[in-house]
Structure formats: structure tokens, C-alpha cells
Design an enzyme around this catalytic site. Sequence first.
Site, PDB file in Angstrom:
ATOM      1  N   SER A 123      42.265  46.250  61.613  1.00 60.98           N
ATOM      2  CA  SER A 123      41.385  44.866  61.320  1.00 60.98           C
ATOM      3  C   SER A 123      41.881  44.347  59.947  1.00 60.98           C
ATOM      4  O   SER A 123      42.856  43.971  59.598  1.00 60.98           O
ATOM      5  CB  SER A 123      39.936  45.405  61.570  1.00 60.98           C
ATOM      6  N   ASP A 128      40.164  40.779  72.675  1.00 59.50           N
ATOM      7  CA  ASP A 128      39.251  40.900  71.364  1.00 59.50           C
ATOM      8  C   ASP A 128      38.511  39.785  70.959  1.00 59.50           C
ATOM      9  O   ASP A 128      38.770  38.862  70.778  1.00 59.50           O
ATOM     10  CB  ASP A 128      40.361  41.210  70.094  1.00 59.50           C
ATOM     11  N   HIS A 165      38.305  45.092  70.398  1.00 57.05           N
ATOM     12  CA  HIS A 165      38.542  45.147  68.893  1.00 57.05           C
ATOM     13  C   HIS A 165      38.610  46.679  68.424  1.00 57.05           C
ATOM     14  O   HIS A 165      37.310  47.215  68.604  1.00 57.05           O
ATOM     15  CB  HIS A 165      37.574  44.281  68.118  1.00 57.05           C
TER      16      HIS A 165
END
Length: 458
Positions: free
Chosen positions: A240, A376, A405
Amino acid sequence: MVLSYLKSYVTNTVPQKPVPFVNKQDQTEAGLPDIIKQSVKELSEGYSYWLYPFLSSGHLQTAYTAVRKFENRDEVCYKRRLMTVEDIRYKVNDDELPYDRWEGQSTFAIDYVVAPGNEDKEHERFKPESQVLDLPPRTEYLDPSKEQSLLDDESKPLVIALHGLSGGSFESYLRAFVHKITQEPYGFDALVLNSRGCANHTITSPQLFCGLWTNDLRYLINEHILKKWPNKRIYLIGFSLGGAIIANYLGQEYDAVSKNIKASIIVSSPWSFPDSSYRLQESLLGNRLYSPAMCQNLLKLLKNHYEGHLKYDNVVDDYHKNPESYKVEKLKDFDDNFTSRLFGFNCADEYYRHASPSNRISKIRVPTILLNSQDDPIASYKSLPETEIKLNPYTVLIGTTIGGHLGWFDYKGDRWYAEPASNLFKELDKNWEINEKALKSSDLPLVEPTWKYDRIVS
């Protein structure tokens, strides 16, 4: 139709002219897409895997990541070293730039992965006076006299991992990977770079982190790893926001990137910060659940570090004394009020535009895998830089239809990506090296030097 809800399917977006590799054993040549197809089939076009029951959407995969902490799974042990950012300069062309503006006061925490059974009941004798928070689970302070020996076997490559927003080395999505790659048959060394103030690190200067703050990674590599272990082969993986930091770092380094860095994997990274921000605002769950949760985690960091050093920042100090005059409920509110202003931007939108890794993907000169899921809910798949990927020989996009995610839970409840990512690093390290001589300048995308430094300088 039933299978579409029970399986996730893999897709590939590949460059028109992939960077050529040569096999170390038989001298045959292959591009990165061919290596993946031949040796890491889990990442190749058309592969599919069974999902964990009832987690058949991106929202469910993402929510499960947040709800379950997996404390007793992938139990990684760490030794923590506090890195002091000395008041020294690094060179970009003919210019010398500071690593930060705090004149040797800053620190950040790195956690070395160590084998279980090396516990030290008296490890707190190595605890710096600046540190006031308890360490995360299975983490101890490192005896400085033993640090050199941790990575002294230079036949073993090193993975440097970066976590997501306000996370740390304790996060389950990160532990799933480092636990796998440090075990046989992979046997890599590994460490985690924790962003300032994260993973119970007590900051020692009035600064946290952002997606464009790459200098802690730069300092770790330039001033620590390359100097203590100059022949260590380095692989990078970021999750991320940590993936965005790695991508921005590699793009900023451009063709001056260290030859010790062999490859990188960017997992669930938002490549367009503005688009991901819009996605969070427009989605019901994003607006009501994900964004407020991320905002609260960041506000906890402000609270935890206020009495230490953040009180010396005027913006944070005013918020601490007059919280009623601020509206800070969503992630963008936090970035508008704090992240942007702490790093010299006027507002969140300006920060988002500058920090987006898509600005730098054309400049990446390290074999890099982008791993993103089409569902996501945070890092929008629609804004992935597919055109730039097709133009840059060093990049490949691995997509999945379902994964959310930082989720990708397979039918056993394991993180699907941990094993194929480990396989890819192992395959590249053992069998392949880039054939730089076969790569023509005409095969690379044009890079316009629109910014002199393309990084936060002060």
C-alpha cells in the site's frame, strides 16, 4: 458462473519490449514475463486460485484484513535497531542534498527478522532513552555488537519490506510474506523499515511520514546497508503506502539506482493518489468505514507523539489545544490539515498530485512487479498506469479479479501472494541477471526532467 465467485483469476499487463535477462547457468535469454510464465505460474496470465469461503468480493477481503489480526499466525520475531539520521548530505548529480532538516535529531526504526529462540530477557538494556512506548509482539531491542553478524552471509540476499499507512512490522499482511521468504526453500534475510512514529517507535524530531518521503529508505540503503554489507543483493517489497514510497524512490533514483537492488514488488499501491481519494469519497463503505478508520489511526499517531516532539509543530499544537476548530473525520481531512502542511504542501490535493507514483513509473530502472486486485476498494485499479507499463521494459502488472486491499485470502486462509512473490525473488536471484548491454536507449520511455530534484528536499 459459480466459479467466478469462488476463484480469483490472474491477468498480466506486460511491456512491449521487456528488459532482457540472461540465465546464469546456460546463458539463454528471456524477458521478465517469460520468466514468470515459465517459473512462477501463479503470477501468469490465466492462473486461478480458490478463495477463502465467504470472502468473494474486494470489500469482504479488505474487511477481513482489518477485523482479523492473526496474532498466532506467521509469528515473526524481530530485533529492533533505531537509526539516527545523521546531518550529512547525499549527491544528486552535482548537488548535495540533506536527508532531512532536523540536523541529526531524527530517528526511524528498523526491525531485523531473526529466528525464534534468540530471545534476550535483558534486551531493554539496549533501549534508547528516547523510546517510551512498549515494543510490538515478538520484538526486542538489538544488541549493537550483534548487528553485523545478522546479515554477514552475503550469499543470502536481503529483502527490505515497507508497511502500509500507519502500520508496521507487526502487520499480518507483511508478516505473511517475510515469514515465508525467510524460511526454506527461500532462505532470504529480511528487515522491515518502519515509518517514523509507527510500530511504537517514539519520534525524536517533529516529523512523521508521507507517500513522497523517500529519504528514510534512501538513508537506510545508502548509509547503512551498502556500507556495512557492500555486496548484499537487495530486493524491495512494499505494501500500500509503503509500495508507493518504494516506487517513488526508484523513480527518483532513476538510472543512478544502486546495482545491488535487483527487483521490487509493489503490493496494493495507489498509483494515483487523487483517484484513490475520489474512490474513497464516492464509495459508501469507503466514505463511512475505510476513510474514517484510516483517519482515526493517524490521529492516534498525533496524540501519541504530541508530548514528544509534535507539539513543536504549530499546526499540530493548535489542533491539540483547539480541536473543536478542526473538522478531521476522513482521511482527506487529515491530509488537508496535517500531512500536506507538515511536508510543505498547501493542501491534500497538491500533495496527492505530487506523491502519486504514476509520476515516476517511466523512470524506474529496476525490474518491478505491480500487484493489484481489480476489486481493491482503496487503490483504484482503473487508474493504474497501464500505458506506462507497456512502455517501460522494467515493469509488469499482475492483476487479480478478487483480492481486495492487502487481502488475497485463499481457501486455506493464507495470503495467496506470499508464496509466488517469494518464488519470483528466489528465481531471479538464483538464475537470472539483467543483460544491460542488450537494452537499447530507444527501448526506454522518454523521461522529461520537469523537476530538478523530484523529491522533498527540506
